[in-house]
Design a protein around this motif. Structure first.
Motif, short mmCIF file in Angstrom:
data_model
loop_
_atom_site.label_atom_id
_atom_site.label_comp_id
_atom_site.label_asym_id
_atom_site.label_seq_id
_atom_site.Cartn_x
_atom_site.Cartn_y
_atom_site.Cartn_z
N ARG A 63 0.82 -1.21 0.00
CA ARG A 63 0.00 0.00 0.00
C ARG A 63 0.85 1.26 0.00
O ARG A 63 0.36 2.35 -0.28
N SER A 64 2.12 1.11 0.29
CA SER A 64 3.06 2.23 0.25
C SER A 64 4.46 1.67 0.10
O SER A 64 4.74 0.53 0.48
N LEU A 65 5.34 2.48 -0.46
CA LEU A 65 6.75 2.10 -0.58
C LEU A 65 7.64 2.93 0.34
O LEU A 65 8.86 2.81 0.29
N ARG A 66 7.03 3.74 1.17
CA ARG A 66 7.77 4.57 2.12
C ARG A 66 8.13 3.74 3.35
O ARG A 66 7.24 3.27 4.07
N LEU A 67 9.42 3.58 3.58
CA LEU A 67 9.87 2.79 4.73
C LEU A 67 9.54 3.46 6.04
O LEU A 67 9.50 2.80 7.09
#
Length: 319
Positions: A63-67
């Motif tokens: 749902r997101s690629l932000r770590l």
């Protein structure tokens, strides 16, 4: 060459299909999570995921690629999948997620985006819709080296596509999807032999194609007839231009603009009826509606529509 792919809708699938056919190895596909669709609102895979499953290509759906975002575990799992895939390049087409810097830096050749406009015109989410709505004579596809900005990276390949007078977003989408699939194969073949010649985008001529909102469907009859006609084509198939008539939301799918100056009739008023169309007064000129649809019904030619929903001159589309 190992080509990972990130995309979601049919536009992206058209490009993905070309990659194995051209001899590229696709070790991983990133796509949006399954969404509810249809009458039963059951979860449905994206067109890109459907193709990946048909070809037994591994799929990741974070749902997101932000770590450091809301779903760090999903982003970390996607990072691990990309590292394991060892892509030389990541091809991106209408993915729907912002790529953080770690993704842009991971493949040795970076990330290449298939964008459906002639950059820098129509950066952003809805370039096909906005090009038709604006009355552009042509558009095209740009293959771009992605950077941290919004569609601001260097251009690698570009090809123009005329916009036909009867093009809708649906028809132009299909033309540009096929063009994008061909161009990305050319770009990857150039990349394989070190043949890229990046060109910076011009600073002049930047426009933004803002996301289409459902509220834009409502026709503003005070606009000129040709502007409304373009919006009808731009909003086919989504969200579909619409007008309120006798308390019903009537979808307007096809129309012809008849420009005859500013009339004395209130915009939105039906001024003519025949088998060819429903004539409606606009801020300037008249619009002949040739394909309409009632709620729960089918798209119908004007003559068939009028048989089931008889109208009278003087009736008016209300805001």
């Amino acid at each position: 060459m190992r080509v990972a792919f990130a995309g979601t809708p049919e536009f992206a699938r058209a490009a993905l299909e070309r990659l194995p056919a051209a001899g590229f190895t696709v070790p991983l596909v990133l796509t949006q999570p399954d969404r509810p669709a249809g009458r039963g609102m059951k979860l449905q895979p994206s067109p890109v995921k459907q193709f990946a499953l048909e070809r037994a290509i591994p799929v990741a759906q974070p749902r997101s690629l932000r770590l450091d975002g809301k779903f760090p575990d999903e982003a970390a799992a996607a990072r691990d999948a990309l590292l394991e895939a060892r892509p030389d390049v990541l091809v991106v087409a209408a993915y729907g997620l912002i790529l953080p810097q770690w993704v842009l830096d991971l493949p040795r050749l970076g990330c290449l985006n298939i964008h459906a406009s002639l950059l820098p015109r129509w950066r952003g989410a809805a370039p096909i819709h906005r090009a038709i709505e604006a009355g552009d004579a042509e558009t095209g596809v740009t293959i771009m080296q992605m950077d941290a900005g919004l569609d601001t990276g260097d251009m690698l390949l570009e090809e123009r596509q005329p916009i036909a007078p009867d093009d809708t977003t649906a028809s132009l989408h299909d033309k540009l999807a096929a063009l994008g699939g061909r161009l990305i194969v050319e770009a990857l073949e150039l990349a394989a032999c070190g043949g890229f010649q990046p060109v910076k985008q011009p600073e002049q001529g930047v426009t933004y194609a803002h996301k289409i909102e459902k509220a834009e469907a409502a026709v503003d009859w005070s606009l000129p007839a040709d502007a409304i006609e373009r919006r009808i084509r731009a909003f086919d198939p989504f969200p579909g231009a619409a007008g309120q008539l006798r308390g019903e939301t009537v979808k307007l799918w096809k129309a012809r603009a008849v420009m005859r100056g500013r009339g004395s009739v209130e915009p939105g008023t039906i001024v003519a009826l025949d088998e060819h169309g429903v004539g409606v007064a606009c801020g300037e000129g008249r619009l002949e509606l040739t394909e309409l649809q009632r709620p729960g019904g089918k798209r119908l030619a004007a003559a068939d529509f009028l048989r089931g929903f008889p109208l009278e001159p003087g009736e008016r589309f209300t805001p």
